[in-house]
Write a protein that holds these residues in place. Structure first.
Motif, PDB file in Angstrom:
ATOM      1  N   LYS A 336      42.986   9.515  40.957  1.00 31.43           N
ATOM      2  CA  LYS A 336      43.317   9.239  42.354  1.00 31.43           C
ATOM      3  C   LYS A 336      44.283  10.280  42.912  1.00 31.43           C
ATOM      4  CE  LYS A 336      42.710   4.224  41.830  1.00 31.43           C
ATOM      5  NZ  LYS A 336      43.417   2.907  41.852  1.00 31.43           N
ATOM      6  N   LEU A 337      45.053  10.925  41.999  1.00 33.39           N
ATOM      7  CA  LEU A 337      46.030  11.926  42.435  1.00 33.39           C
ATOM      8  C   LEU A 337      45.454  13.335  42.455  1.00 33.39           C
ATOM      9  CD1 LEU A 337      49.171  10.705  40.431  1.00 33.39           C
ATOM     10  CD2 LEU A 337      48.577  10.217  42.824  1.00 33.39           C
ATOM     11  N   SER A 338      44.184  13.471  42.066  1.00 33.87           N
ATOM     12  CA  SER A 338      43.576  14.792  41.965  1.00 33.87           C
ATOM     13  C   SER A 338      43.493  15.459  43.341  1.00 33.87           C
ATOM     14  CB  SER A 338      42.171  14.679  41.361  1.00 33.87           C
ATOM     15  OG  SER A 338      41.565  15.957  41.279  1.00 33.87           O
ATOM     16  N   LEU A 339      44.041  16.664  43.420  1.00 35.84           N
ATOM     17  CA  LEU A 339      44.013  17.432  44.663  1.00 35.84           C
ATOM     18  C   LEU A 339      42.731  18.244  44.790  1.00 35.84           C
ATOM     19  CD1 LEU A 339      47.679  18.758  44.505  1.00 35.84           C
ATOM     20  CD2 LEU A 339      46.830  16.850  45.890  1.00 35.84           C
ATOM     21  N   ALA A 340      42.141  18.590  43.649  1.00 36.53           N
ATOM     22  CA  ALA A 340      40.903  19.366  43.647  1.00 36.53           C
ATOM     23  C   ALA A 340      40.288  19.308  42.253  1.00 36.53           C
ATOM     24  CB  ALA A 340      41.158  20.814  44.057  1.00 36.53           C
ATOM     25  N   HIS A 341      38.988  19.536  42.214  1.00 33.79           N
ATOM     26  CA  HIS A 341      38.265  19.631  40.947  1.00 33.79           C
ATOM     27  C   HIS A 341      37.762  21.067  40.840  1.00 33.79           C
ATOM     28  CE1 HIS A 341      34.798  18.988  38.129  1.00 33.79           C
ATOM     29  NE2 HIS A 341      35.677  18.179  37.562  1.00 33.79           N
ATOM     30  N   GLY A 342      37.806  21.635  39.617  1.00 31.60           N
ATOM     31  CA  GLY A 342      37.401  23.027  39.491  1.00 31.60           C
ATOM     32  C   GLY A 342      36.645  23.315  38.221  1.00 31.60           C
ATOM     33  N   PHE A 371      44.800  19.442  34.537  1.00 33.48           N
ATOM     34  CA  PHE A 371      44.344  18.553  33.474  1.00 33.48           C
ATOM     35  C   PHE A 371      42.886  18.881  33.140  1.00 33.48           C
ATOM     36  CE2 PHE A 371      48.003  16.181  34.789  1.00 33.48           C
ATOM     37  CZ  PHE A 371      48.394  15.457  33.671  1.00 33.48           C
ATOM     38  N   VAL A 372      42.571  18.891  31.842  1.00 28.71           N
ATOM     39  CA  VAL A 372      41.208  19.155  31.407  1.00 28.71           C
ATOM     40  C   VAL A 372      40.332  17.947  31.735  1.00 28.71           C
ATOM     41  CG1 VAL A 372      39.712  19.610  29.430  1.00 28.71           C
ATOM     42  CG2 VAL A 372      41.961  20.689  29.567  1.00 28.71           C
TER      43      VAL A 372
END
Length: 652
Positions: A336-342, A371-372
Motif C-alpha cells: 500500500k506504501l509502494s510509490l512505484a513498481h520497477g 524492496f525486492v
C-alpha cells in the motif's frame, strides 16, 4: 552509591555500543614498467570490498584506501600505523590486500623452506640485483609484527580480519591474469629446501602477543604454492568475498563465511584453493553483522521514471528482477506504501538500473528504499574459447550447439572465456582459464572423442557452473548443513559416535575425508520458523551433477527429509563412504516448505508426480532452448533457499 553504579554501568554500555568498525583496503595494480611486474586489476577490487563493508555498517570515513603509487612499502606501513592510532579495545578492523605476491629469500632463518612469503608494494622489484635485494617487499615477518601490534591494540573484545588477494607461486599459466607469477626473489647460487610442504598460505607468523590480544583470522586467495587468478577483471577472492557477504545467514562464523567463499571459488577458479587460518570459529564481526536484507538503497534518481540502485549481480540481481519503491524509513514492506513498481533493465557488479511504471514525487535519492518483488535468476551462459589446435569443423559444431541450446557463445580471446577447448593426444579437452588439470579427464576418460561428446561436456560444465552459482536466499526458509565424520561398525553397518570435526580439516580450513573407508553423515539445521523439506546434489569440477540426498543407496522419503522448524538433526540412517575423484566437491542443498526430490531429474527418470516449483526450476536447466535473452523469474510459487558445503576427497 546507587547513582554511582548507574553511571558506571551507563559508561560501560556506552563503550560497548560505540565500538567502531575500521578498514584498510590496499590495492596496487599499476606497477612501474621498470619494476618487472605486469599490471593487474587490483583497483577494481576496491569497489567490491568497500561496498560489502559499507553494507555491514562500516562508515565511509572509517575506510582507508591505499591505491597504486600510495602503496609503497612505507606507505602501507604508515597507513596501518595510522589506523592503529585510532583503534580502541573492542573495535573491529578489516585489512584487505589486492596486489602481486612473491616468495623471497629468508633473511633471518625462520623459514623451514628458506623462503619468506611477501606482498609486492608499488616500489618493489621482481628480480634480485646488485641494486635491489628485496628491501621494499613486505615480508611475512614484517606483517607478523604489524598484526601483533594491531591485535594487542584491539584487545580480547576486538577482532582483526585480514584478506590477501595475492599469491606467491613461481609458476605461470596461459590464458589468464595471475597475481604473482614470478619466480622467487633470491640471490645467485641460492637453493631451496624442497622437502618442506605446507597446505596453508605460509603468511601466518608466530609472534609474541599480550594475554589480551584480539582474535585474528586471515583468508588467502590461494595456498603457498598456487597461483591466484583474476575473474572478469576482479580478484577471484575479492569477488567471492563480496558475493559471500551478501548471502549471510544466522549466527555466521568465519568458518562459515569461508565455506561460502570456497563454494564461489569452486566455480570461478576451481583449481585454486583459498586458505583460512586463525580463530576461525569466532562469530563474524563479533556477531554484529547484517544478514541479507530484502531492501536496498537508491544511488541516484536518473529521471522521474528511472533510478540507479546499490545492488547488482553480487546481490543476485539480474535483468528482469522486479522491485517496489517505498519511502525511506519504511521498516517492513507494505504494498500500500509502494510509490512505484520497477524492473531491472541492466546490472553491474554493485549497481542496477531500474525502469519505473510511474514517476517518483521528487529526485532526492535518500527519500527512497527498494524492496525486492520477484528475483530473476538469469539463464545459463557459457563463454567458450576454441584453441587453434582444434579443427574448424569442430569449432563450427560447438558454435552451432551453443546457439541452438542458447547456453553461451564463442569468444575471440582466452581471457574473455570461462572454459578453453584444446586437443591433447587426439582428444578434445576442457581447460579452466586458471589452468590446472583438464576438466573432462580422469582415470577412465581421456577426454572427448567426438563433437557430440565435447558438446555434452560443455553442457554439463555450463549447467554445473550455473547451479553452483545459483542463490535463493529468502530468510524465511533459512537452512544449513554439513558433513560430520562418524565411527562406523562395518559388521553391523551401524553408525557410532560423531568424531571431532576439526581433525578432518586441513591447514587451509577445508573439510577433507579420505578414501580409506572413513564414513560421514549429514547434519542439517532448519533456522526458520517453518518446517522444511530438503534435497542435496553434488557438483564436480567438470560440471557433472549427481544426487546426494536422496540417492540410490539412501532413498529417503519426503517425510524422512522433513526438518522441523528451529531444529538440528544428524541423519544417521545414511553413512557416506568416499572414492575418487580427488578434488574439492560442492554439495548444494535446496530447501522448501513443500516436498522436493531432485533425483528423478538428475537421473533422467520420468515421473507423473506434480513437481515442486524448485524441482521444475532445476529441470528447466536441462532443457534450455529458448531464443533471445529471457531470464528465469522467481514467480510467486518459487519459494526456497539454497546453501552449500564444500569438501575434498583425498588419498588414504
Amino acid at each position: 552509591m546507587k547513582n554511582t553504579i548507574y553511571i558506571i554501568l551507563f559508561a560501560l554500555l556506552s563503550f560497548t555500543v560505540h565500538a567502531e568498525k575500521y578498514a584498510v583496503i590496499v590495492a596496487v595494480g599499476d606497477y612501474p614498467e621498470a619494476s618487472g611486474w605486469a599490471d593487474i586489476s587490483s583497483v577494481n577490487d576496491v569497489e567490491l570490498i568497500e561496498g560489502a563493508l559499507l553494507h555491514q555498517g562500516f562508515s565511509k570515513q572509517n575506510i582507508m584506501t591505499i591505491i597504486n603509487e600510495q602503496g609503497t612499502r612505507d606507505g602501507i606501513i604508515n597507513a596501518l600505523n595510522s589506523i592503529k592510532s585510532k583503534l580502541a579495545a573492542g573495535d573491529i578492523l578489516v585489512v584487505h590486500f589486492s596486489m602481486h605476491g612473491q616468495q623471497v629469500f629468508d633473511d633471518n632463518g625462520d623459514e623451514l623452506d628458506s623462503l619468506d612469503e611477501s606482498l609486492v608494494p608499488h616500489n618493489a622489484f621482481a628480480a634480485y640485483s646488485d641494486s635491489y635485494q628485496g628491501e621494499n617487499h613486505l615480508r611475512d615477518d614484517d606483517l607478523g609484527n604489524i598484526i601483533k601490534g594491531l591485535r594487542n591494540q584491539l584487545g580480547t573484545t576486538g577482532q582483526l580480519f585480514m584478506i590477501l588477494d595475492s599469491c606467491h607461486s613461481g609458476s605461470s599459466t596461459r590464458g589468464s591474469i595471475s597475481r604473482g607469477g614470478k619466480g622467487a626473489l633470491v640471490p645467485p647460487n641460492w637453493s631451496e629446501n624442497k622437502e618442506v610442504k605446507n597446505s596453508g598460505s605460509d603468511m601466518m607468523e608466530n609472534v609474541s602477543l599480550s594475554d589480551a590480544a584480539a582474535p585474528f583470522v586471515i583468508i588467502s586467495g590461494a595456498r603457498a604454492k598456487e597461483q591466484n587468478f583474476e575473474y572478469e577483471g576482479y580478484g577471484s577472492l575479492s569477488y567471492a568475498f563480496a558475493k559471500a557477504m551478501n548471502t549471510l545467514g544466522t549466527d555466521f562464523t568465519y568458518r562459515q563465511l569461508f565455506n561460502k567463499i570456497t563454494a564461489v571459488m569452486a566455480t570461478i577458479a576451481p583449481k585454486q584453493q583459498p586458505v583460512i587460518e586463525g580463530d576461525i570459529d569466532y562469530k563474524l564481526f563479533k556477531g554484529e553483522y547484517v544478514q541479507q536484507q530484502p531492501f536496498y538503497t537508491v544511488k541516484k534518481v536518473v529521471n522521474a521514471k528511472s533510478i540507479s540502485i546499490n545492488a547488482g549481480t553480487i546481490q543476485l540481481f539480474n535483468p528482469g528482477t522486479t522491485v517496489h519503491i517505498l519511502p525511506a524509513g519504511t521498516s517492513k514492506f507494505d504494498e500500500k506504501l509502494s510509490l512505484a513498481h520497477g524492473e531491472v533493465s541492466r546490472t553491474l557488479f554493485n549497481e542496477s538500473r531500474v525502469l519505473l511504471d510511474k514517476e517518483l514525487p521528487d529526485r532526492i535519492a535518500q527519500n527512497y528504499i527498494v524492496f525486492v518483488d520477484q528475483l530473476s535468476y538469469g539463464d545459463i551462459s557459457l563463454n567458450v574459447f576454441i584453441d587453434e589446435t582444434v579443427e574448424n569443423q569442430v569449432k563450427s559444431g560447438v558454435e552451432t550447439f551453443l546457439k541452438d541450446k542458447n547456453i553461451g557463445q564463442l569468444t575471440t580471446t582466452a581471457t574473455d572465456a570461462q572454459v578453453i577447448v584444446n586437443t591433447q593426444n587426439g582428444y578434445y579437452i576442457l581447460q579452466g582459464v586458471a589452468g590446472g588439470d583438464p576438466l573432462n579427464v580422469d582415470d577412465k576418460n581421456p577426454g572427448a572423442e567426438s563433437i557430440e561428446e565435447l558438446n555434452e561436456n560443455l553442457f554439463n560444465y555450463a549447467q554445473g557452473s550455473y547451479l553452483r552459482n545459483l542463490e535463493m536466499k529468502n530468510p524465511t526458509y533459512e537452512f544449513s548443513f554439513r558433513l560430520v565424520p562418524v565411527e562406523y561398525d562395518e559388521s553391523f553397518e551401524e553408525v557410532g559416535e560423531v568424531l571431532e570435526f576439526s581433525k578432518f580439516t586441513d591447514d587451509s580450513g577445508a573439510f577433507q575425508i579420505s578414501d580409506d573407508g572413513t564414513r560421514a553423515v549429514l547434519e542439517v539445521t532448519n533456522h526458520s520458523n517453518k518446517d522444511l523439506y530438503f534435497s542435496i546434489v553434488e557438483i564436480y569440477n567438470d560440471g557433472k551433477i549427481l544426487p546426494f540426498m536422496p540417492n540410490a543407496n539412501c532413498d529417503f522419503t519426503d517425510g524422512e527429509r522433513l526438518i522441523p522448524r528451529k531444529s538440528t538433526q544428524v541423519i544417521t540412517g545414511c553413512a557416506y563412504e568416499f572414492a575418487p575423484p580427488y578434488e574439492r566437491i560442492v554439495l548444494k542443498a535446496f530447501a522448501s516448505t513443500s516436498p522436493i526430490n531432485l533425483t528423478p531429474i538428475l537421473t533422467k527418470k520420468t515421473t507423473r508426480a506434480v513437481m515442486n516449483p524448485l524441482e521444475s526450476f532445476v529441470k528447466d536447466t536441462y532443457t534450455q532452448t529458448r531464443g533471445g535473452g529471457g531470464s528465469r523469474s522467481n514467480d510467486r510459487q518459487l519459494k526456497g533457499y539454497t546453501t552449500e558445503f564444500v569438501y575434498e576427497i583425498i588419498k588414504k
